[in-house]
Design a protein around this motif. Structure first.
Motif, PDB file in Angstrom:
ATOM      1  N   ILE A  26      17.591  17.216  44.178  1.00 50.99           N
ATOM      2  CA  ILE A  26      17.833  17.477  42.759  1.00 50.99           C
ATOM      3  C   ILE A  26      18.930  18.524  42.633  1.00 50.99           C
ATOM      4  O   ILE A  26      18.875  19.577  43.274  1.00 50.99           O
ATOM      5  N   LYS A  27      19.952  18.232  41.813  1.00 51.30           N
ATOM      6  CA  LYS A  27      21.029  19.200  41.600  1.00 51.30           C
ATOM      7  C   LYS A  27      20.488  20.398  40.839  1.00 51.30           C
ATOM      8  O   LYS A  27      19.880  20.265  39.785  1.00 51.30           O
ATOM      9  N   ILE A  28      20.703  21.595  41.410  1.00 53.93           N
ATOM     10  CA  ILE A  28      20.208  22.801  40.755  1.00 53.93           C
ATOM     11  C   ILE A  28      21.337  23.715  40.290  1.00 53.93           C
ATOM     12  O   ILE A  28      21.155  24.488  39.349  1.00 53.93           O
ATOM     13  N   LYS A  29      22.499  23.651  40.953  1.00 51.93           N
ATOM     14  CA  LYS A  29      23.620  24.509  40.569  1.00 51.93           C
ATOM     15  C   LYS A  29      24.932  23.790  40.805  1.00 51.93           C
ATOM     16  O   LYS A  29      25.048  23.001  41.737  1.00 51.93           O
ATOM     17  N   SER A  30      25.920  24.107  39.987  1.00 48.91           N
ATOM     18  CA  SER A  30      27.284  23.641  40.248  1.00 48.91           C
ATOM     19  C   SER A  30      28.236  24.479  39.419  1.00 48.91           C
ATOM     20  O   SER A  30      27.960  24.812  38.262  1.00 48.91           O
ATOM     21  N   HIS A  31      29.348  24.860  40.047  1.00 52.82           N
ATOM     22  CA  HIS A  31      30.331  25.719  39.395  1.00 52.82           C
ATOM     23  C   HIS A  31      31.743  25.248  39.733  1.00 52.82           C
ATOM     24  O   HIS A  31      31.966  24.645  40.783  1.00 52.82           O
ATOM     25  N   ILE A  32      32.674  25.561  38.855  1.00 52.70           N
ATOM     26  CA  ILE A  32      34.095  25.335  39.115  1.00 52.70           C
ATOM     27  C   ILE A  32      34.844  26.618  38.757  1.00 52.70           C
ATOM     28  O   ILE A  32      34.582  27.239  37.720  1.00 52.70           O
ATOM     29  N   HIS A  33      35.771  27.013  39.641  1.00 53.82           N
ATOM     30  CA  HIS A  33      36.602  28.194  39.415  1.00 53.82           C
ATOM     31  C   HIS A  33      38.068  27.760  39.447  1.00 53.82           C
ATOM     32  O   HIS A  33      38.479  27.035  40.366  1.00 53.82           O
ATOM     33  N   LEU A  34      38.852  28.202  38.476  1.00 55.25           N
ATOM     34  CA  LEU A  34      40.283  27.912  38.421  1.00 55.25           C
ATOM     35  C   LEU A  34      41.053  29.210  38.665  1.00 55.25           C
ATOM     36  O   LEU A  34      40.852  30.197  37.949  1.00 55.25           O
ATOM     37  N   ILE A  35      41.913  29.193  39.674  1.00 53.17           N
ATOM     38  CA  ILE A  35      42.603  30.400  40.126  1.00 53.17           C
ATOM     39  C   ILE A  35      44.108  30.152  40.100  1.00 53.17           C
ATOM     40  O   ILE A  35      44.577  29.105  40.573  1.00 53.17           O
ATOM     41  N   TRP A  36      44.851  31.132  39.563  1.00 53.28           N
ATOM     42  CA  TRP A  36      46.310  31.005  39.458  1.00 53.28           C
ATOM     43  C   TRP A  36      46.959  32.238  40.067  1.00 53.28           C
ATOM     44  O   TRP A  36      46.697  33.364  39.645  1.00 53.28           O
ATOM     45  N   ASP A  37      47.787  32.011  41.100  1.00 54.16           N
ATOM     46  CA  ASP A  37      48.463  33.105  41.806  1.00 54.16           C
ATOM     47  C   ASP A  37      47.486  34.205  42.204  1.00 54.16           C
ATOM     48  O   ASP A  37      47.744  35.409  42.054  1.00 54.16           O
ATOM     49  N   GLY A  38      46.331  33.790  42.719  1.00 49.67           N
ATOM     50  CA  GLY A  38      45.346  34.737  43.243  1.00 49.67           C
ATOM     51  C   GLY A  38      44.407  35.337  42.228  1.00 49.67           C
ATOM     52  O   GLY A  38      43.500  36.094  42.598  1.00 49.67           O
ATOM     53  N   GLU A  39      44.570  35.034  40.942  1.00 47.91           N
ATOM     54  CA  GLU A  39      43.700  35.585  39.911  1.00 47.91           C
ATOM     55  C   GLU A  39      42.883  34.472  39.262  1.00 47.91           C
ATOM     56  O   GLU A  39      43.424  33.425  38.893  1.00 47.91           O
ATOM     57  N   GLU A  40      41.587  34.716  39.114  1.00 56.87           N
ATOM     58  CA  GLU A  40      40.720  33.710  38.492  1.00 56.87           C
ATOM     59  C   GLU A  40      40.932  33.718  36.979  1.00 56.87           C
ATOM     60  O   GLU A  40      40.777  34.760  36.323  1.00 56.87           O
ATOM     61  N   TYR A  41      41.284  32.555  36.442  1.00 55.51           N
ATOM     62  CA  TYR A  41      41.544  32.426  35.010  1.00 55.51           C
ATOM     63  C   TYR A  41      40.322  31.899  34.249  1.00 55.51           C
ATOM     64  O   TYR A  41      40.000  32.389  33.178  1.00 55.51           O
ATOM     65  N   LYS A  83      40.897  35.780  31.621  1.00 57.43           N
ATOM     66  CA  LYS A  83      42.191  36.408  31.349  1.00 57.43           C
ATOM     67  C   LYS A  83      42.559  36.120  29.901  1.00 57.43           C
ATOM     68  O   LYS A  83      42.969  34.995  29.560  1.00 57.43           O
ATOM     69  N   PRO A  84      42.441  37.102  29.010  1.00 58.27           N
ATOM     70  CA  PRO A  84      42.680  36.865  27.574  1.00 58.27           C
ATOM     71  C   PRO A  84      44.040  36.241  27.279  1.00 58.27           C
ATOM     72  O   PRO A  84      44.167  35.441  26.343  1.00 58.27           O
ATOM     73  N   GLU A  85      45.056  36.571  28.096  1.00 58.03           N
ATOM     74  CA  GLU A  85      46.399  36.068  27.799  1.00 58.03           C
ATOM     75  C   GLU A  85      46.536  34.560  28.008  1.00 58.03           C
ATOM     76  O   GLU A  85      47.537  33.957  27.569  1.00 58.03           O
ATOM     77  N   VAL A  86      45.580  33.924  28.688  1.00 59.34           N
ATOM     78  CA  VAL A  86      45.672  32.474  28.888  1.00 59.34           C
ATOM     79  C   VAL A  86      44.566  31.726  28.140  1.00 59.34           C
ATOM     80  O   VAL A  86      44.326  30.548  28.391  1.00 59.34           O
TER      81      VAL A  86
END
Length: 357
Positions: free
Chosen positions: A132-147, A161-164
């Motif tokens: 049963i799936k209990i967790k799943s996440h996606i992270h988007l990172i740009w030039d080393g910083e997570e957006y 990142k408020p600017e994006v």
């Protein structure tokens, strides 16, 4: 009143016991799959893209951008997934090249240097327990910083990142939402289920267990239970005193950590109050390869110093002895030099005059 106290104690103990065995059952079938995609490019072109996939910290395979080919790390995984599934996955990764190219060009156009290389990364992870799936996440990172990141259970993108923030409507569009859900269901969770249902990633190995006792400078007794070299990573450690469960002191855990050979490591320590000498304690270890819980008594006397500390002591002792020997030799040389100088200055003292006949 006495009856109520006994009933509360019995209820608490029973809940604790049920919790322990429930945790054991949950951990025994837990698996985690991580996929990481990295693209490098400028506003003009995509220079490189690669992908790598891990399950339970074991590398499954990678994507070769130059050849547009999936390289399977473990041969039997190709049989578990099937040719059609792998072909479908390869087509999806080829499509991802276009997606990454578009993302890099879209984000890079706001920069002043259009020849600068930018790096875009997507990190996806999912976990299952008892299929049963209990967790799943996606992270988007740009030039080393997570957006951005999203918890699939919540379903809402979190902007870091408020600017994006102005780009969030793109992630929430029907096209990207459908693509995200498809990937997580078919290629994160689905791939993991296929592998789990076919075969273990590697041979199961029972843990090597070491139990020790130390006394800290404040006088408290610290008990340590260390397990290493085990696979799969699901394991349960608990402290018992005279065969009973309870809360005996301050307990800390290293968490389950990977070893370089794809086995795992876990250490749990128990700091007892000063008035508790630490007698009668045992570390109980449960792992699928132990068949039954294994009980490891805590030594009655403090454990000897760690090998590195003993070795350091020996090295310091040798250095001290060599220093003393060097000082003694230097003193002897100085003494010999002084005697020679004395003989040259006063030869009559060096060799007595022979009496005349």
């Amino acid at each position: 009143m006495e009856c109520q106290r006994r009933w509360r104690w019995f209820s608490s103990a029973w809940i604790l016991i049920l919790g322990v065995f429930a945790l054991k059952e949950i951990q025994a079938v837990h698996h985690r799959h991580v996929g990481q995609f990295t693209a490098v490019g400028t506003i003009h072109s995509l220079l490189e893209i690669n992908g790598i996939s891990f399950m339970d910290d074991v590398e499954l395979g990678s994507y070769n951008y130059a050849q547009r080919k999936i390289n399977i790390k473990i041969p039997w995984i190709s049989e578990a997934l099937g040719v059609d599934y792998i072909t479908q996955r390869r087509h999806l990764l080829v499509d991802h090249e276009q997606h990454f190219r578009w993302v890099i060009q879209y984000l890079a156009k706001n920069g002043t240097d259009h020849n600068r290389n930018h790096t875009g990364q997507l990190l996806a992870d999912c976990e299952i327990d008892n299929d049963i799936k209990i967790k799943s996440h996606i992270h988007l990172i740009w030039d080393g910083e997570e957006y951005y990141r999203i918890d699939e259970e919540d379903g809402q993108w979190e902007n870091l990142k408020p600017e994006v923030k102005k780009y969030q409507h793109i992630l929430e569009s029907p096209f990207w939402t459908d693509l995200r859900k498809r990937y997580m269901n078919e290629y994160c969770v689905g791939l993991m289920r296929k592998i789990v249902g076919y075969k273990n990633l590697k041979d199961n190995v029972p843990p090597e267990v070491t139990v020790s006792r130390h006394v800290n400078p404040e006088g408290s007794t610290i008990l340590s239970c260390t397990t290493t070299g085990f696979y799969p990573h699901s394991i349960l450690l608990r402290w018992e005193k005279n065969g009973k469960l309870g809360v005996w002191g301050k307990e800390t855990s290293s968490g389950i950590l990977p070893n370089t050979d794809n086995t795992f490591y876990l250490q749990v320590t128990l700091e007892l109050p000063p008035e508790d000498p630490g007698m009668g304690y045992t570390c109980v270890v449960e792992h699928s390869e132990l068949k039954i819980p294994a009980v490891y008594p805590v030594p009655e006397k403090p454990t000897m110093e760690k090998p590195w500390a003993l070795a350091l002591g020996i090295v310091l002792t040798v250095i001290l002895l060599l220093s003393c020997a060097g000082a003694f030799i230097a003193w002897k040389k100085r003494k010999s030099g002084s005697s020679s100088q004395l003989e040259r200055s006063f030869p009559s003292l060096a060799s007595p005059t022979t009496p005349p006949h």
